[in-house]
Design an enzyme around this catalytic site. Sequence first.
Site, mmCIF file in Angstrom:
data_model
loop_
_atom_site.group_PDB
_atom_site.id
_atom_site.type_symbol
_atom_site.label_atom_id
_atom_site.label_comp_id
_atom_site.label_asym_id
_atom_site.label_seq_id
_atom_site.Cartn_x
_atom_site.Cartn_y
_atom_site.Cartn_z
ATOM 1 N N GLU A 243 0.748 -1.140 0.112
ATOM 2 C CA GLU A 243 -0.105 0.099 -0.055
ATOM 3 C C GLU A 243 1.028 1.282 -0.022
ATOM 4 O O GLU A 243 0.931 2.147 0.962
ATOM 5 C CB GLU A 243 -0.771 -0.080 0.994
ATOM 6 N N GLU B 155 -5.425 -8.134 -0.961
ATOM 7 C CA GLU B 155 -6.379 -8.036 0.455
ATOM 8 C C GLU B 155 -7.587 -7.318 -0.119
ATOM 9 O O GLU B 155 -7.682 -6.636 -0.923
ATOM 10 C CB GLU B 155 -5.618 -6.843 1.298
#
Length: 489
Positions: free
Chosen positions: A171, A285
Amino acid sequence: MFASITPFIAWGDEQVIVDASAPHHSFPHYWEQMFGSGRAILTLRDSYRRDLRLVKGATDLKFVRFHAILHDEVGVYDEDKHGTPLYNFSYVDQIYDGLLENGVRPFVELSFMPRKLASREAVHSFKYHPIVAPPRDYAKWDAMISAFAAHVIERYGIDEVAQWYFEVWNEPNLDFWAGTPAQATYFTLYDHTARALKQVNARLRVGGPSTAQAAWVGALIHHTTELKVPLDFVSTHVYANDTAKDVFATREVIPRAEMVCRAAKKVRDEVNSSPRPDVPIIWSEYNATYFNDPKITDALFMGPWLADTVRRCDGLADMMSYWTFSDVFEEQGVVRRPFYGGFGLIAAGGIPKPAFNAFKMLHKLGVERLDVDSEHVLVTRRTDGSLVIALWNYVLPGQNALPSTIALRLPQGARTARVIRLDADHGDAGGAYARMGSPQYPTPPQLDALIKASALTAPEDLAIMNEGVSVTLPPNGLATVEVLFADHR
């Protein structure tokens, strides 16, 4: 108990015709091949490995992804007093040995920055304080990545390691990356990492950008194509409570049931229109929420949400990784009680949640999906010709709803139909936990009772009448119906 066995009739909440000759397509189990988990060092715990074996036994789990394999607590990187790099792969070996011994391969997220290699002290707020700064010396970063790759190849062999995935960082469009500007500096990290891996062995699979909110996928494809940087897969993340502003740059309100697969469609379209339309798409995810919310991740809601997500996302991704398989997890601190809204399928103490049972039930689905006119039914066929049908009654947390009856018109020749249920009376330990006073620290006998209460019950026979069966589902109930035909023994 909510149950109904009635003849097939032309009225009810929903009637669904199951046609064995309907258009169909291959239905790979993309939703259960990979799961996320707590950071790397936690894999050494016995509780982690027990939960891993439990999920492996219930699903088609092939890969596990976790953060922080390069964190100082794993001990990979150090320097002597002269600044010469020192590598130690002792814990890396124990971590990957433990996965492989349990029949699971690593999906290697290359993160976070070793302290002595960091350009500055940029520390994330997670309990284990990962450093999220770029490297101060890219030559040393490249050398570390090369040494890491060479070591795992020497230990496990290239035929094994070539089946792994190497994902660059986590991320970088959020506060997990302190480079500025974020995208340009992440692309620099990606370029160095991908080239270092491929110089060790061209068979290694590398990808990214591992972004939150379905970001940067198209940009990374164009960047790597233009500069001829290796890219074997793209990866990104989304949660059902992400906002349309963050994912689509719009002001619309996207329901929780739709966000994940709307994002998957966005990325699928970006890839299709890119210079690399065939690059695999991996959602490394996803979940129904990124908050710790017991009304969602610990609750029956997850059964219908997961089944509907499987239905909606079919064909949009090569693999999707539910975050996470276990509440052996410490990003917000040490777990304080079994049901706190953790992301895992299994609560502290080894208690399977409804989400675990939902995955276990959906694992039984077949390898072909048959078209059907319903938003609450998923019809699949196994290789032996039998059918497995998922049915659900999706209700948002906090909303009142009634039971829903779904009547199935079955193909001619259906001989037996058996249903497995997930609801408040089947496969949910929440009621038993409340009745024992919701203890913060359940005793061993209490844990045994909760684990027993979480077990799915044996399949029930449904009476086939007029070539139909009827199943009543309470709010947020999930069921799977197995249909055998005359030629099945």
